[in-house]
Design a protein around this motif. Structure first.
Motif, mmCIF file in Angstrom:
data_model
loop_
_atom_site.group_PDB
_atom_site.id
_atom_site.type_symbol
_atom_site.label_atom_id
_atom_site.label_comp_id
_atom_site.label_asym_id
_atom_site.label_seq_id
_atom_site.Cartn_x
_atom_site.Cartn_y
_atom_site.Cartn_z
ATOM 1 N N LEU A 194 34.817 -17.520 -23.222
ATOM 2 C CA LEU A 194 34.672 -16.629 -22.062
ATOM 3 C C LEU A 194 35.995 -16.034 -21.588
ATOM 4 O O LEU A 194 36.027 -15.350 -20.566
ATOM 5 N N GLY A 195 37.103 -16.324 -22.281
ATOM 6 C CA GLY A 195 38.391 -15.745 -21.884
ATOM 7 C C GLY A 195 39.056 -16.479 -20.743
ATOM 8 O O GLY A 195 39.787 -15.891 -19.953
ATOM 9 N N ASN A 196 38.796 -17.759 -20.643
ATOM 10 C CA ASN A 196 39.423 -18.648 -19.660
ATOM 11 C C ASN A 196 39.264 -18.205 -18.201
ATOM 12 O O ASN A 196 40.258 -18.046 -17.480
ATOM 13 N N PRO A 197 38.016 -18.046 -17.730
ATOM 14 C CA PRO A 197 37.855 -17.790 -16.293
ATOM 15 C C PRO A 197 38.398 -18.982 -15.493
ATOM 16 O O PRO A 197 38.286 -20.122 -15.935
ATOM 17 N N ILE A 198 38.970 -18.690 -14.346
ATOM 18 C CA ILE A 198 39.588 -19.757 -13.540
ATOM 19 C C ILE A 198 38.555 -20.289 -12.555
ATOM 20 O O ILE A 198 37.845 -19.527 -11.896
ATOM 21 N N PHE A 199 38.490 -21.616 -12.445
ATOM 22 C CA PHE A 199 37.433 -22.201 -11.618
ATOM 23 C C PHE A 199 37.826 -22.176 -10.138
ATOM 24 O O PHE A 199 39.007 -22.181 -9.794
ATOM 25 N N THR A 200 36.811 -22.150 -9.297
ATOM 26 C CA THR A 200 37.071 -22.215 -7.854
ATOM 27 C C THR A 200 36.568 -23.521 -7.240
ATOM 28 O O THR A 200 37.140 -24.007 -6.282
ATOM 29 N N SER A 201 35.474 -24.085 -7.799
ATOM 30 C CA SER A 201 34.990 -25.355 -7.230
ATOM 31 C C SER A 201 34.127 -26.098 -8.241
ATOM 32 O O SER A 201 33.603 -25.498 -9.188
ATOM 33 N N VAL A 202 34.020 -27.402 -8.015
ATOM 34 C CA VAL A 202 33.192 -28.253 -8.880
ATOM 35 C C VAL A 202 32.349 -29.170 -7.996
ATOM 36 O O VAL A 202 32.847 -29.720 -7.012
ATOM 37 N N SER A 203 31.098 -29.318 -8.389
ATOM 38 C CA SER A 203 30.237 -30.312 -7.739
ATOM 39 C C SER A 203 29.635 -31.166 -8.850
ATOM 40 O O SER A 203 28.937 -30.634 -9.718
ATOM 41 N N ALA A 204 29.944 -32.431 -8.859
ATOM 42 C CA ALA A 204 29.566 -33.255 -10.018
ATOM 43 C C ALA A 204 29.034 -34.611 -9.595
ATOM 44 O O ALA A 204 29.276 -35.086 -8.484
ATOM 45 N N ASN A 205 28.297 -35.219 -10.507
ATOM 46 C CA ASN A 205 27.886 -36.620 -10.352
ATOM 47 C C ASN A 205 28.124 -37.357 -11.659
ATOM 48 O O ASN A 205 27.887 -36.797 -12.723
ATOM 49 N N THR A 206 28.572 -38.568 -11.549
ATOM 50 C CA THR A 206 28.638 -39.414 -12.738
ATOM 51 C C THR A 206 27.791 -40.652 -12.453
ATOM 52 O O THR A 206 27.708 -41.120 -11.314
ATOM 53 N N PHE A 207 27.159 -41.154 -13.518
ATOM 54 C CA PHE A 207 26.263 -42.303 -13.371
ATOM 55 C C PHE A 207 26.649 -43.370 -14.379
ATOM 56 O O PHE A 207 27.110 -43.046 -15.478
ATOM 57 N N SER A 208 26.458 -44.603 -14.003
ATOM 58 C CA SER A 208 26.651 -45.700 -14.946
ATOM 59 C C SER A 208 25.454 -46.624 -14.775
ATOM 60 O O SER A 208 25.446 -47.508 -13.924
#
Ligand code: NAD
Length: 381
Positions: A194-208
């Motif tokens: 995608l030509g390295n778009p720059i991120f503005t925010s992340v919303s994530a979850n990790t599970f174990s």
């Protein structure tokens, strides 16, 4: 630089060095030679000596750097030592190819790149998934076939595939689970396409939820039977498992694009392995590791007709499927060092990926959206 062979050192002689780096270096024997290797497991060194006949062996990587001069050092240890050994090698006057992920924070990536700049050397991370099919995807996006890409999905779902040979399953060694193992490849490759778009925010979850309860290695075990060109460490111990087994997230970018991600070593869902790009003209799906004869298709419309078009991607080419693509990356860094080519992976891309990894885990830990400007920057002294 004249065309003498590049003098190469390797730190960490486990799975990735034994199965990918050393074979690729041997294929490039007209331009590089392995001078010495280091690993803190003497038995792993002995194994590499037997398989490849490499004679100069060190149990202390720092001693190897002190006693030899290298044009290029490959850092192939677990994630927790990438920064330490990359900076040590740069300071010892070598260019560095560091296994992925380069770093787990933006600040660390910036510091490593600062050291490279100070030393006047190349530091590149080994994002080998870019080689092969992904390069074909990039051409399709670059020539405007998709129009504006406003939505992307990347996923690699292993139902039961915790790596069995290293120390991937502990925070102390790996710093995270499938997101910083599998996810970093898909993230890097998608950003490259995608030509390295720059991120503005992340919303994530990790599970174990599974891999610390059951042995979740059925998909990865067969790969570890038979004779390997490296000595595995013990299989993962579920009682030690303290990273995520499933990671999901949503990333927003400056150009308005949204990216959804799912990466699992263990989850009660079917296997999946895909890149999906939705554009204003067409969509593009690459179902990379699903064993399909032709894994790439375009989805568009002509008048009132919906169009599905298969895309020709040669999945037998190096780097496309089974081959990890290390040859392409190692050839590229030697081209750059020898002044014969441009680097395939730029510092800006490396920092963008490290920043998203950092924001991803912070978001999961604090159960909230993390904005790019919250992340700490390295301040050059
Ligand atoms: N690019 C890819 O496709 C790919 C695939 C697998 C692994 N990797 C990356 O490669 C790195 C290594 O993974 P692996 O699968 O080879 O693991 P591994 O455990 O098989 O190999 C790591 C080696 O480093 C050695 N080591 C660890 N700490 C050390 C230290 N302080 N000093 C000296 N030696 C040390 C270990 O003894 C081991 O032999 C990881 O960062 C991983 O993310 C990349």
């Amino acid at each position: 630089m004249n065309r003498e062979k590049l003098r190469v050192g390797i730190i960490g002689t486990g799975f990735i060095a034994g199965t990918q780096h050393i074979p690729a270096i041997l294929k490039l024997k007209d331009r590089m030679e392995i001078v010495a290797v280091a690993d803190n497991r003497p038995e792993a060194l002995e194994h590499i000596h037997k398989v490849y006949g490499i004679d100069k062996l060190y149990t202390d990587p720092m001693k190897m750097l002190e006693e030899n001069t290298f044009d290029l050092v490959h850092v192939c240890t677990a994630n927790n030592t990438h920064k330490l050994f990359s900076i040590a090698a740069l300071r010892a006057g070598a260019n560095v190819l560091c296994e992925k992920p380069l770093a787990l924070t933006k600040k660390d990536a910036q510091e490593m790149l600062y050291e490279a700049k100070k030393a006047g050397k190349v530091l590149m991370t080994c994002q080998n998934s870019r080689i092969g099919g992904v390069q074909a995807l990039k051409k399709i996006v670059d020539n405007g076939t998709l129009g504006e890409v406003y939505y992307t999905e990347i996923e690699n779902i292993r139902r039961r595939g915790v790596p069995t040979w290293g120390r991937f399953h502990t925070q102390a060694d790996n710093g995270g689970g499938p997101f910083c193992d599998l996810g970093v490849h898909y993230l890097d490759s998608a950003l490259y396409v995608l030509g390295n778009p720059i991120f503005t925010s992340v919303s994530a979850n990790t599970f174990s939820k599974l891999a610390n309860t059951y042995d979740c290695n059925q998909e990865t075990l067969p790969a570890m039977t038979g004779k390997q060109p490296f000595l595995p460490r013990d299989d993962y111990d579920r009682n030690e498992f303290d990273v995520e087994d499933y990671a999901t997230g949503l990333v927003r970018y400056e150009n308005g694009m949204q990216m959804q991600m799912k990466f699992a070593w263990a989850v009660n869902l079917p296997r999946a392995d895909a890149y999906r790009f939705a554009g204003t003209k067409q969509g593009l799906v690459y179902r990379k590791g699903e064993g399909l004869e032709n894994p790439a298709s375009l989805y568009g419309q002509d008048g009132d007709n919906l169009l599905n078009t298969e895309v020709e991607i040669d999945i037998t080419k190096p780097g496309a499927m089974d081959d990890f693509g290390h040859y392409g990356i190692i050839k590229n860094i030697t081209d750059v060092i020898l002044g014969e080519g441009e680097r395939l992976i730029t510092p800006e891309e490396m920092v963008n990926v490290a920043a998203i990894i950092e924001a991803f885990y912070l978001s999961s830990k604090e159960n909230r959206e993390v904005r790019a400007e919250e992340l700490e920057n390295f301040v050059e002294p």
